[in-house]
Scaffold this motif. Structure first.
Motif, PDB file in Angstrom:
ATOM      1  N   TRP A  64       0.860  -1.200   0.046  1.00  0.00           N
ATOM      2  CA  TRP A  64       0.129   0.104   0.023  1.00  0.00           C
ATOM      3  C   TRP A  64       0.920   1.215  -0.067  1.00  0.00           C
ATOM      4  N   ILE A  65       2.204   1.143   0.433  1.00  0.00           N
ATOM      5  CA  ILE A  65       2.854   2.235   0.434  1.00  0.00           C
ATOM      6  C   ILE A  65       4.146   2.199  -0.463  1.00  0.00           C
ATOM      7  N   THR A  66       4.336   3.403  -1.383  1.00  0.00           N
ATOM      8  CA  THR A  66       5.337   3.587  -2.259  1.00  0.00           C
ATOM      9  C   THR A  66       6.290   4.778  -1.842  1.00  0.00           C
ATOM     10  N   LYS A  67       7.457   4.469  -2.136  1.00  0.00           N
ATOM     11  CA  LYS A  67       8.334   5.658  -1.947  1.00  0.00           C
ATOM     12  C   LYS A  67       8.277   6.809  -2.926  1.00  0.00           C
TER      13      LYS A  67
ATOM     14  N   ILE B  79       4.440   7.401   0.469  1.00  0.00           N
ATOM     15  CA  ILE B  79       3.065   7.961   0.051  1.00  0.00           C
ATOM     16  C   ILE B  79       2.093   6.749  -0.095  1.00  0.00           C
ATOM     17  N   LEU B  80       0.726   6.848  -0.254  1.00  0.00           N
ATOM     18  CA  LEU B  80      -0.118   5.787  -0.568  1.00  0.00           C
ATOM     19  C   LEU B  80       0.168   5.413  -2.100  1.00  0.00           C
ATOM     20  N   ASN B  81       0.336   4.064  -2.268  1.00  0.00           N
ATOM     21  CA  ASN B  81       0.384   3.486  -3.742  1.00  0.00           C
ATOM     22  C   ASN B  81      -0.739   3.341  -4.253  1.00  0.00           C
ATOM     23  N   SER B  82      -1.108   4.443  -5.202  1.00  0.00           N
ATOM     24  CA  SER B  82      -2.504   4.462  -5.728  1.00  0.00           C
ATOM     25  C   SER B  82      -2.436   3.435  -6.982  1.00  0.00           C
TER      26      SER B  82
ATOM     27  N   PHE C 288      -7.902   8.302   5.526  1.00  0.00           N
ATOM     28  CA  PHE C 288      -7.319   7.079   6.042  1.00  0.00           C
ATOM     29  C   PHE C 288      -5.776   7.355   6.075  1.00  0.00           C
ATOM     30  N   GLN C 289      -5.025   6.954   7.189  1.00  0.00           N
ATOM     31  CA  GLN C 289      -3.697   7.471   7.223  1.00  0.00           C
ATOM     32  C   GLN C 289      -3.018   6.213   7.978  1.00  0.00           C
ATOM     33  N   ALA C 290      -1.824   6.004   7.266  1.00  0.00           N
ATOM     34  CA  ALA C 290      -0.934   4.771   7.868  1.00  0.00           C
ATOM     35  C   ALA C 290       0.327   5.632   8.133  1.00  0.00           C
ATOM     36  N   ALA C 291       1.172   4.813   9.075  1.00  0.00           N
ATOM     37  CA  ALA C 291       2.564   5.381   9.394  1.00  0.00           C
ATOM     38  C   ALA C 291       3.323   4.103   9.843  1.00  0.00           C
ATOM     39  N   ASP C 292       4.371   4.108   9.345  1.00  0.00           N
ATOM     40  CA  ASP C 292       5.247   3.075  10.119  1.00  0.00           C
ATOM     41  C   ASP C 292       5.553   3.542  11.402  1.00  0.00           C
TER      42      ASP C 292
ATOM     43  N   THR D 131      -0.555  11.959  12.019  1.00  0.00           N
ATOM     44  CA  THR D 131      -1.279  13.359  11.654  1.00  0.00           C
ATOM     45  C   THR D 131      -0.401  13.771  10.556  1.00  0.00           C
ATOM     46  N   ASN D 132       0.716  13.536  10.342  1.00  0.00           N
ATOM     47  CA  ASN D 132       1.786  14.114   9.560  1.00  0.00           C
ATOM     48  C   ASN D 132       2.005  12.859   8.207  1.00  0.00           C
ATOM     49  N   SER D 133       1.519  12.111   8.531  1.00  0.00           N
ATOM     50  CA  SER D 133       1.560  11.138   7.270  1.00  0.00           C
ATOM     51  C   SER D 133       1.166  11.529   5.841  1.00  0.00           C
ATOM     52  N   ARG D 134       2.085  11.137   5.018  1.00  0.00           N
ATOM     53  CA  ARG D 134       1.710  11.359   3.590  1.00  0.00           C
ATOM     54  C   ARG D 134       1.079  10.148   2.850  1.00  0.00           C
ATOM     55  N   ILE D 135       1.143   8.984   3.694  1.00  0.00           N
ATOM     56  CA  ILE D 135       0.377   7.640   3.334  1.00  0.00           C
ATOM     57  C   ILE D 135      -1.046   7.988   3.715  1.00  0.00           C
ATOM     58  N   THR D 136      -1.777   8.506   2.909  1.00  0.00           N
ATOM     59  CA  THR D 136      -3.131   9.017   3.324  1.00  0.00           C
ATOM     60  C   THR D 136      -4.110   8.936   1.928  1.00  0.00           C
TER      61      THR D 136
END
Length: 181
Positions: free
Chosen positions: A77-80, A86-89, A118-122, A137-142
């Motif tokens: 779900w995550i890409t660099k 960021i969220l892997n669209s 929706f947010q995710a963080a490692d 809250t600062n995650s770009r995986i959103t």
């Protein structure tokens, strides 16, 4: 004999004090603690940046997060990105893009008067709930649905839920935030 009574009285007083202290407060889970921290952050942001003076009610119930989203979540779900993860669209979940899957799952909350995120963080190496909430809250995986069209000053209620999932030795905090006006 007198010293034995004194020692016994001290032990009894200590046990009673400990018994009193164990009844204080209520235990909350790490997920709830982080969700509460996020709620306070978002309420503050709405007040400062959006001019929201409402008494915003908060619910910590979004059962779809742990029931439907978390089981599907994995590191794909995550890409660099250039500026971080960021969220892997382009990632497909059950034959649909991640955003479409999230839209389907969270559709009961999506309306013209709500914003769903929706947010995710490692959080593998994060040591405190405060830092986990900050990372989320600062995650770009959103994934955001309708966050641009809702007036921040009109938000009257929020639903926030947090859960954790470990994938291939990495722990991720996942969150859903729904703002309603």
């Amino acid at each position: 004999m007198k010293s034995a009574k004194k020692i016994l009285a001290l032990i009894l007083a200590g046990v009673m004090a400990l018994a009193l202290l164990t009844g204080c407060g209520k235990a909350t889970s790490l997920n709830r603690t982080i969700a509460e921290g996020m709620a306070e952050y978002y309420k503050s942001e709405l007040a400062q940046l959006g001019g929201n003076n409402n008494n915003i009610s908060v619910s910590y119930q979004v059962p779809e997060l742990s029931r439907d989203i978390a089981p599907l979540f994995d590191e794909n779900w995550i890409t660099k990105g250039r500026n971080g993860d960021i969220l892997n669209s382009n990632h497909m979940v059950n034959g649909k893009r991640v955003e479409d899957t999230l839209t389907d799952i969270l559709s009961p909350y999506i309306s013209a008067t709500s914003a769903v995120t929706f947010q995710a963080a490692d959080v593998t190496d994060v040591k405190t709930p405060f830092m986990e909430a900050l990372n989320l809250t600062n995650s770009r995986i959103t994934f955001d649905n309708n966050t641009q069209s809702i007036d921040p000053a009109s938000v009257t209620s929020m639903k926030i839920a947090v859960t954790h999932k470990t994938v291939n030795g990495r722990t991720y905090a996942l969150a859903v935030m729904i703002a309603e006006s």
